[in-house]
Design an enzyme around this catalytic site. Structure first.
Site, PDB file in Angstrom:
ATOM      1  CB  ALA A   1      -0.783  -0.040   1.138  1.00 50.86           C
ATOM      2  CG  ASN A   2      -0.066   4.595  -1.831  1.00 50.36           C
ATOM      3  OD1 ASN A   2      -0.780   5.835  -1.133  1.00 50.36           O
ATOM      4  ND2 ASN A   2      -0.361   3.979  -2.520  1.00 50.36           N
ATOM      5  NE  ARG A   3       4.916   6.679   4.993  1.00 53.15           N
ATOM      6  CZ  ARG A   3       4.655   5.881   5.976  1.00 53.15           C
ATOM      7  NH1 ARG A   3       3.639   6.048   6.710  1.00 53.15           N
ATOM      8  NH2 ARG A   3       5.888   5.192   6.284  1.00 53.15           N
ATOM      9  CB  SER A   4      -2.824   7.827  -0.856  1.00 54.21           C
ATOM     10  OG  SER A   4      -4.348   8.530  -1.258  1.00 54.21           O
TER      11      SER A   4
ATOM     12  CB  ALA B   1      -1.706   7.620  -4.123  1.00 56.45           C
TER      13      ALA B   1
END
Ligand code: C5P
Length: 229
Positions: free
Chosen positions: A29-32, A95
């Site tokens: 995942a990512n921090r969006s 994102a």
């Protein structure tokens, strides 16, 4: 019928991160946070648009008056976007993970004390570029986002050309941006709007204010509705 500058328009928005599964319990995942995309969806609905929001996993309520399609992966996001067409304008604030795992394990991967697994990755579809290059059903206005940590405007201009979109909303996500706690997950944003005509530097503002300003620009670009004949 709804009133407002976007009455009669369908606006499609993506927001949030994507989750790319590794096995049944793990993912990439990512921090969006989804805050900016969700704020745009809320602002477009307040402006009278019919809004479809395709959202990855976020900790935010569904905005009022918006049809929300919840997805996890980039491929699910692309399918939901394609299913939501046609639209007058599409704003891609998600994102999206650039890569997914090449295969998803059916069972939880076990730590056996010997081999450390290697993740093989595969490239995800580029949703913005796919929609911007549609010959049929391309929204009249296609807007992408660019989060950069250096040479923000130059990279964003190159991205606008490469992706084939009309506008890029570019922001500086480096710690130099001066925004306390950073842009990702924060409540403020400082963006540059890159169009065919040039670059506008917008003052630092709340994500809600950036959303309102962007939605007003979208309404102006689409112009008034044609009178029904
Ligand atoms: O190439 P980059 O990820 O920096 O481009 C960002 C823009 O492209 C954003 O508007 C994002 O929503 C969109 N994008 C997409 N699908 C991808 C990657 C990015 O729609 N797979």
């Amino acid at each position: 019928a709804p009133a407002g500058p976007l009455a009669g328009r369908h606006v499609l928005i993506t927001s949030g991160p994507t989750h790319e599964p590794i096995d049944p319990v793990r993912y990439i995942a990512n921090r969006s946070s989804g805050k900016q995309g969700h704020a745009i969806a809320a602002a477009a609905a307040r402006a009278g648009a019919q809004v479809t929001l395709v959202s990855g996993p976020v900790n935010l309520p569904d905005p009022q008056g918006v049809a929300v399609r919840h997805v996890e992966t980039a491929r699910e996001m692309l399918a939901a976007v394609e299913a939501a067409l046609p639209a007058d304008a599409a704003i891609f604030a998600a994102a999206v993970a650039d890569w997914r795992t090449a295969s998803e394990a059916d069972e939880k991967m076990k730590k056996d004390g010997k081999a450390i697994p290697a993740l093989a990755l595969a490239e995800n579809p580029d949703i913005l570029a796919t929609v911007a290059h549609l010959s049929n059903r391309r929204p009249r206005l296609v807007v992408g986002f660019a989060a950069e940590t250096q040479d923000v405007v130059a990279y964003a201009q190159a991205k606008r050309a490469r992706k084939g979109c009309d506008w890029i909303v570019a922001n500086d996500v480096s710690r130099r941006s001066g925004i306390e706690g950073g842009v990702m997950g924060g409540d403020e944003n400082a963006v540059h709007l890159i169009t065919a005509e040039g670059v506008e530097h917008w003052p630092r503002a709340s994500k809600a204010d950036v959303a309102g300003r962007l939605v007003a620009r979208v309404a102006a670009a689409l112009g008034p509705m044609e009178a029904a004949s």
